[in-house]
Design a protein around this motif. Structure first.
Motif, PDB file in Angstrom:
ATOM      1  N   PHE A   1      -6.869   0.926  -4.419  1.00 46.28           N
ATOM      2  CA  PHE A   1      -6.644   2.378  -5.511  1.00 46.28           C
ATOM      3  C   PHE A   1      -6.580   2.342  -6.214  1.00 46.28           C
ATOM      4  CE2 PHE A   1      -2.842   3.228  -2.113  1.00 46.28           C
ATOM      5  CZ  PHE A   1      -2.471   4.671  -2.364  1.00 46.28           C
TER       6      PHE A   1
ATOM      7  N   LEU B   1       1.247  -1.325   0.004  1.00 49.59           N
ATOM      8  CA  LEU B   1      -0.532  -0.162  -0.144  1.00 49.59           C
ATOM      9  C   LEU B   1       0.998   1.230   0.344  1.00 49.59           C
ATOM     10  CD1 LEU B   1      -3.247   0.700  -0.401  1.00 49.59           C
ATOM     11  CD2 LEU B   1      -3.346   0.413   2.809  1.00 49.59           C
ATOM     12  N   TYR B   2       1.721   1.098   0.947  1.00 47.51           N
ATOM     13  CA  TYR B   2       2.994   1.789   0.983  1.00 47.51           C
ATOM     14  C   TYR B   2       3.630   3.510  -0.378  1.00 47.51           C
ATOM     15  CZ  TYR B   2       6.442   5.226   3.388  1.00 47.51           C
ATOM     16  OH  TYR B   2       6.853   6.963   3.466  1.00 47.51           O
TER      17      TYR B   2
ATOM     18  N   SER C   1      -3.975  -4.260  -2.186  1.00 43.69           N
ATOM     19  CA  SER C   1      -3.799  -2.778  -2.284  1.00 43.69           C
ATOM     20  C   SER C   1      -3.414  -2.248  -3.571  1.00 43.69           C
ATOM     21  CB  SER C   1      -2.044  -2.685  -1.959  1.00 43.69           C
ATOM     22  OG  SER C   1      -1.301  -3.412  -2.973  1.00 43.69           O
TER      23      SER C   1
ATOM     24  N   THR D   1       2.805   2.190  -3.495  1.00 42.01           N
ATOM     25  CA  THR D   1       1.384   1.650  -4.786  1.00 42.01           C
ATOM     26  C   THR D   1       0.918   3.585  -3.860  1.00 42.01           C
ATOM     27  OG1 THR D   1       0.792   0.113  -4.876  1.00 42.01           O
ATOM     28  CG2 THR D   1      -0.866   1.524  -5.254  1.00 42.01           C
ATOM     29  N   ALA D   2       1.311   3.976  -2.796  1.00 43.18           N
ATOM     30  CA  ALA D   2       0.720   5.448  -2.983  1.00 43.18           C
ATOM     31  C   ALA D   2       2.000   6.346  -2.863  1.00 43.18           C
ATOM     32  CB  ALA D   2       0.645   5.728  -1.517  1.00 43.18           C
TER      33      ALA D   2
ATOM     34  N   TRP E   1      -7.728   8.564  -1.253  1.00 36.40           N
ATOM     35  CA  TRP E   1      -6.015   7.358  -0.754  1.00 36.40           C
ATOM     36  C   TRP E   1      -5.815   7.111   0.530  1.00 36.40           C
ATOM     37  CZ3 TRP E   1      -2.504   9.039   2.562  1.00 36.40           C
ATOM     38  CH2 TRP E   1      -2.026  10.452   3.073  1.00 36.40           C
ATOM     39  N   ARG E   2      -6.880   7.905   1.580  1.00 38.54           N
ATOM     40  CA  ARG E   2      -6.401   7.598   2.827  1.00 38.54           C
ATOM     41  C   ARG E   2      -7.268   6.341   3.594  1.00 38.54           C
ATOM     42  NH1 ARG E   2      -4.029  12.006   5.775  1.00 38.54           N
ATOM     43  NH2 ARG E   2      -4.598  13.940   4.653  1.00 38.54           N
TER      44      ARG E   2
ATOM     45  N   GLN F   1       0.974  14.262  -2.087  1.00 32.88           N
ATOM     46  CA  GLN F   1       0.694  15.288  -1.055  1.00 32.88           C
ATOM     47  C   GLN F   1       1.789  15.616   0.618  1.00 32.88           C
ATOM     48  OE1 GLN F   1      -2.768  14.904   0.451  1.00 32.88           O
ATOM     49  NE2 GLN F   1      -3.311  15.349  -2.107  1.00 32.88           N
TER      50      GLN F   1
ATOM     51  N   SER G   1      -9.809  11.130  -5.108  1.00 28.54           N
ATOM     52  CA  SER G   1      -8.893  10.213  -5.031  1.00 28.54           C
ATOM     53  C   SER G   1      -7.899  10.767  -4.790  1.00 28.54           C
ATOM     54  CB  SER G   1      -9.008   9.288  -5.531  1.00 28.54           C
ATOM     55  OG  SER G   1      -8.107   8.612  -5.914  1.00 28.54           O
TER      56      SER G   1
ATOM     57  N   VAL H   1       0.608   9.287  -4.804  1.00 30.15           N
ATOM     58  CA  VAL H   1       0.027   9.605  -4.131  1.00 30.15           C
ATOM     59  C   VAL H   1       1.256  11.029  -3.248  1.00 30.15           C
ATOM     60  CG1 VAL H   1      -1.862  10.200  -2.519  1.00 30.15           C
ATOM     61  CG2 VAL H   1      -2.252   8.767  -4.015  1.00 30.15           C
ATOM     62  N   PHE H   2       2.242   9.990  -3.145  1.00 22.50           N
ATOM     63  CA  PHE H   2       2.791  10.719  -1.913  1.00 22.50           C
ATOM     64  C   PHE H   2       4.119  12.412  -2.163  1.00 22.50           C
ATOM     65  CE2 PHE H   2       2.919   7.344   1.275  1.00 22.50           C
ATOM     66  CZ  PHE H   2       1.748   7.060   1.745  1.00 22.50           C
TER      67      PHE H   2
END
Length: 435
Positions: free
Chosen positions: A177, A36-37, A173, A39-40, A193-194, A48, A188, A44-45
């Motif tokens: 997403f 999950l981390y 995961s 992919t994020a 994403w949270r 963000q 999203s 995303v990260f």
């Protein structure tokens, strides 16, 4: 010290059945959290938590925090390896599960950079470190517990079970997403994403309940009864079995560095460089995971009939052969070819990964097995965690061509093949001997 296989023949058949469920459920949660981390970090990260005018710099920063988790894993290997070899496999695995589940859930509650500034990436890195520490002891404990509970003649089948956590966790995961990607507008990227991270809390309670039902391994019970518990198991491994530890690290390298290259990095490369949609790349990841489940199960059964090191070598060789075709398919920009390329290249990696759970425990005696497996596996994790970051840095330098990525995968597979070759004389006939 009694041989592990002699201990296993006296184990009631009901006990391994309980272990099968517990190791799978626990490793599914651990891998769900870890993937999950990843992919994020790819999707995303970089938006963000890291502010930069350059998308490449932002992605490098996001993947750097991804690598931080792997950097913490050898520390977790020493810590939880010590606990696993002194307090027991079962209690230690409950600790690792509790830590990673809590850390993952809390990631979903961190305000972003726009809200709390630099504290956002600091909190993210802190929780990532906790993830890495706990994961440093999880996989090693799961394969150790499974192999020590396995009935004689079924070591391959049982020791491959923890590897199912990887594809199932990857599917969950990626699926999470993919589901939130259908939220309207910017929902999203802003808050959706949270949800997958917060979902770790209910999953944690289920996994803890199942794992709490597992009995301690018969091999560790024998060690306790004979008062043969090592004071500092990690030190014993470093002094007496450094070759086995390094061989274990080399063998596991393809399962970590190679896997994250063709999954985590592939998502970032496919969306940001090739121009494919995030939905296409998540489908590719999920398809690869679904096939990986089949590959792991079949390979685990095959490992009870054929020599696991031979299977691992075949997996490495197939990875080398398929590296360029798979990466070219991904870089073609054609969604169907990209999905096919990712799904195919994951399978030979999964072959080696499936028997890693058999080979690594066989390299160490029972009194230091948890520590030895954890150290070897997480040294590979320390290096392998930086592979997506290295690949991200290589791509722009080659004009975003595919060949450096394929070449990197070939190097990783060759290193693992060398580790398997070096480990051939260190395996199961010495399992019961003291290290």
């Amino acid at each position: 010290m009694a041989d592990i296989k002699e201990v296993n023949t006296a184990v009631p058949r009901t006990r391994p059945r309980m272990v099968r469920t517990a190791v799978v459920v626990g490793t599914v949660l651990e891998h769900y959290d870890f993937f999950l981390y990843g992919t994020a970090a790819a999707l995303v990260f970089n938006h963000q938590f890291f502010v930069s005018d350059s998308p490449v710099v932002a992605s490098l920063a996001a993947f750097a925090t991804f690598a931080v988790g792997f950097a913490a894993r050898p520390v977790g290997a020493v810590l939880f390896g010590h606990l696993g070899d002194t307090l027991g496999r079962r209690r230690t695995l409950i600790m690792t599960l509790l830590l990673i589940g809590t850390a993952t859930g809390l990631i979903g509650a961190i305000p972003n950079y726009g809200t709390i500034g630099v504290w956002a990436p600091i909190l993210l890195v802190t929780l990532r470190l906790i993830q890495g520490l706990s994961f440093g002891g999880e996989w090693a404990g799961a394969v150790t517990l499974a192999s020590e509970h396995a009935p004689q003649g079924r070591e391959g089948r049982y020791a491959s079970l923890p590897q199912l956590g990887s594809p199932i966790g990857n599917i969950l995961s990626s699926g999470a997403f993919l589901a939130i990607s259908h939220l309207p507008g910017e929902a999203s990227a802003s808050w959706g994403w949270r949800i997958p991270f917060l979902a770790a809390f209910p999953l944690l309670f289920v996994a803890l309940w199942v794992r709490n039902l597992v009995d301690e391994s018969p091999a560790f019970k024998t060690i306790e009864k004979s008062h043969d518990v090592r004071r500092i198991p990690a030190l014993t491994v470093l002094r007496s079995a450094p070759g086995a530890m390094l061989a274990a690290a080399a063998i596991a390298f393809i399962s970590i560095g190679g896997f994250f290259l063709v999954t985590t990095f592939a998502i970032s490369y496919g969306t940001q460089t090739v121009g494919l949609s995030s939905g296409t790349m998540l489908i590719a990841s999920m398809s690869a995971g679904a096939l990986q489940i089949v590959t792991v199960v079949l390979t685990g059964r095959l490992a009870d009939r054929a020599r696991p090191p031979r299977i691992a070598l075949v997996g490495c060789l197939l990875t080398i052969i398929l590296a360029f075709p798979a990466v070219l398919a991904l870089s073609s920009g054609v969604p169907v070819l990209a999905v096919l390329g990712v799904a195919v290249i994951v399978q030979p990696i999964a072959m080696t990964y499936a028997v890693t759970g058999v080979i690594l425990p066989s390299l160490f005696s029972a009194d230091v097995r948890y520590s030895g497996v954890a150290l070897g596996y997480n040294i590979a994790g320390l290096v392998g965690g930086f592979v997506p970051m290295v690949a991200t840095a290589l791509a722009p330098g080659s004009g975003s061509q595919a060949w450096p990525i394929a070449a990197l995968l070939i190097v990783i597979a060759a290193i693992s093949a060398g580790g398997v070759w070096a480990a051939r004389t260190r395996t199961s006939h010495n399992q019961g001997a003291s290290a």
